[in-house]
Motif scaffolding. Structure first.
Motif: not given
Lengths: 346, 346
Positions: B150, B157-158, B155, A273, A281, B238-239, B249, A292, B246-247, B243-244, B235, A278, B251-252
């Motif tokens: 984390p 996040v992941f 909170s 991408r 994000d 998630e990357f 996250l 957090s 463009g999906g 992140l890689l 993490f 990147y 957290l959303a």
């Protein structure tokens, strides 16, 4: 106890550079080996920084580290390669492997290089950082002499088998580098030296019973972190570092300079991408982590590998603390090789 | 309590196949979705097997899972690609992504595909096994709605952000698939359903205090396994998964069918070394693991993922146990869609 003397990284760099050149490493070999040790000490990973200078200098002197190696490419495809390191200084040939992985990734999106027949290559984070600087993600593994049991077992089969992941994040990249044992092998060594105990859950003695005595642990077995989950990652490290490239398995590993294999993978973000999207994000995720709420007993939420970044900033200003044993070795080297000792700060 | 009724995998396969076709999936979509669920139940991973049939069937009915998707390749290089899944049934488009990664790996040595905009794809081991069958190693990640903190935080996040590694090993490949939280999200759901507690260390309540009550955990926060080490892998997941490529996250992330992204990488052993030499070394390592002395309290040393292989052999003979809630749903489906219920064994 007096605090350890601190020496600026520039002075330590100069001292070690002279020492490695004097025992016969080439200029480029010296550059990488010294940069590895200083960078790692600056990051506060004292188990893998200048403390390794003795091991490396004596390895070159004894010939166990080959100062005139002729590395050979054993196999190469568009995205993969295997290199025989001919017992070269680990950092030197691992740096070359990392550059090759980056160059392959630039062309195809992903590049990976397996390195076999090398000597101890130090902290994996060093190579991960090289990759992250190129706007690529890194994955790296290495194995080490047998010291750890499979989950449920009490025999040495695996090394402490570390892994490293690194991710570009603008100015301060995210680099995280861990042993797949609960404690790193070098931390057990340090506990013996400092007369400390190790935490429960790190090790078994030679009879398979839990121990917090680091000397018994040295004579016994380390355990994977996180139970069967860490065990799976320990196995994964053995696969990528040794099974995939044909390196020596941990279970057959011997000697102070042993490194059965090394694996470095570079993944070019741009192949997947736009880098700017990147980074946007990534920044968003980083903000959420930093903001957090805190769990009981914690004062700050860090990014993976962030404590090392903070140490780096501090030690760049204040200098690198040198432990007594390493300092004594530097004194010996200074006399033996006729190199002036670096002056501690103040 | 009566043991759960067991139904042969063939009968369950036929029943689910009819159901998915009836609600409008195509033949090839049905093949992959049903094969995913049955394979996963056979392996004993009951949190991700036929229990998901309700979620998937109702998702197709409600339109949240798109039964006429038009996946698009967003970017493609020799070794990498990103695909927009257009909310396709997760297993269907993740299987396609896996095939593409394999075909790229065959050409360059390594192939990786990021998938975005898909729906829930089930157990990653399914895709890892596809890759391992081709004499390639797999690495796979996915993310999920925010549910985990984390390290040091309280909170969400992941997601539970699983990872999967798979390695060829002749007839019985080694596949290991874990959540990077201490406990999988679906296990917490199961504990609520079964009125059980969850182990200490799995979760915090919404105020950041440790809890063993699964209902409070559902309302609170899951923790990474193995402290900061598992956090680094969370993490990493998630990357690679979001992140890689463009999906979305974690957290959303929202909704029952959410899967922000999926990553599958295939590494061709043959690009690195002769497969026969690899297999010889792997067998040697496996023998050493199996012949390891036992630690206190253990009865056997397993390979990573081996318990699932044993369950698969047993359930292939004896059938798959169906929990009461899933059975009740099957009865509803049977009536609603006019499909005969499968008969339990005996």
């Amino acid at each position: 106890m007096d605090p350890l003397p601190k020496v600026s990284s520039e002075k330590l760099d100069l001292f070690l550079r002279q020492a490695f050149l004097k025992v016969g490493l080439t200029g480029p070999q010296t550059d990488t080996v010294v940069d590895l040790l200083i960078t790692t000490s600056l990051r506060g990973v004292d188990t893998h920084g200048i403390v390794l200078a003795e091991r490396y200098i004596e390895g070159v002197v004894s010939g166990e580290i080959n100062k005139r190696p002729r590395p050979r490419v054993l196999r190469s495809t568009r995205s993969a390669a295997v290199i025989d390191g001919d017992k070269a200084p680990g950092a030197f040939v691992a740096t070359q492997a990392t550059r090759l992985a980056i160059s392959k990734a630039r062309k195809t999106g992903i590049g990976a290089v397996s390195l076999v027949n090398l000597t101890h290559c130090g902290a994996l984070s060093y190579y991960g950082m090289m990759v992250a600087k190129e706007k690529m993600a890194a994955m790296s593994y290495t194995n080490s002499s047998r010291f750890a049991a499979p989950w449920g077992g009490a025999s040495r089969v695996f090394g402490t088998n570390p892994l490293c992941f690194a991710f570009p994040n603008g100015k301060e990249n995210i680099v995280f580098d861990i042993a797949t044992t609960t404690g790193a092998g070098q931390k057990v060594v340090a506990a013996v030296r400092d007369g400390k105990t190790i935490p429960a859950g790190w090790a078994l003695d030679r009879d398979g019973k839990p121990t917090t005595d680091p000397a018994r642990a040295m004579d016994g077995i380390l355990l994977p972190f996180g139970g069967h989950k860490g065990y799976g990652l320990m196995f994964t490290s053995e696969f990528y570092s040794a099974l995939l490239g044909g390196g020596v398995l941990s279970l057959a590993g011997e000697g102070r300079y042993f490194q059965g294999g090394f694996y470095i993978q570079a993944t070019d973000i741009g192949a997947f991408r736009d880098y700017s999207g990147y980074l946007r994000d990534m920044k968003r995720l980083v903000r959420k982590i930093r903001s957090s709420k805190l769990a009981e007993g914690f004062e700050k939420v860090y990014l993976p590998g962030e404590p090392e970044l903070n140490t780096r900033a501090r030690r760049s200003r204040e200098g690198i603390p040198v432990d007594a044993e390493t300092w004594a070795y530097f004194e010996t080297v200074s006399k033996r090789l006729g190199i002036p000792l670096p002056t501690p700060n103040r």
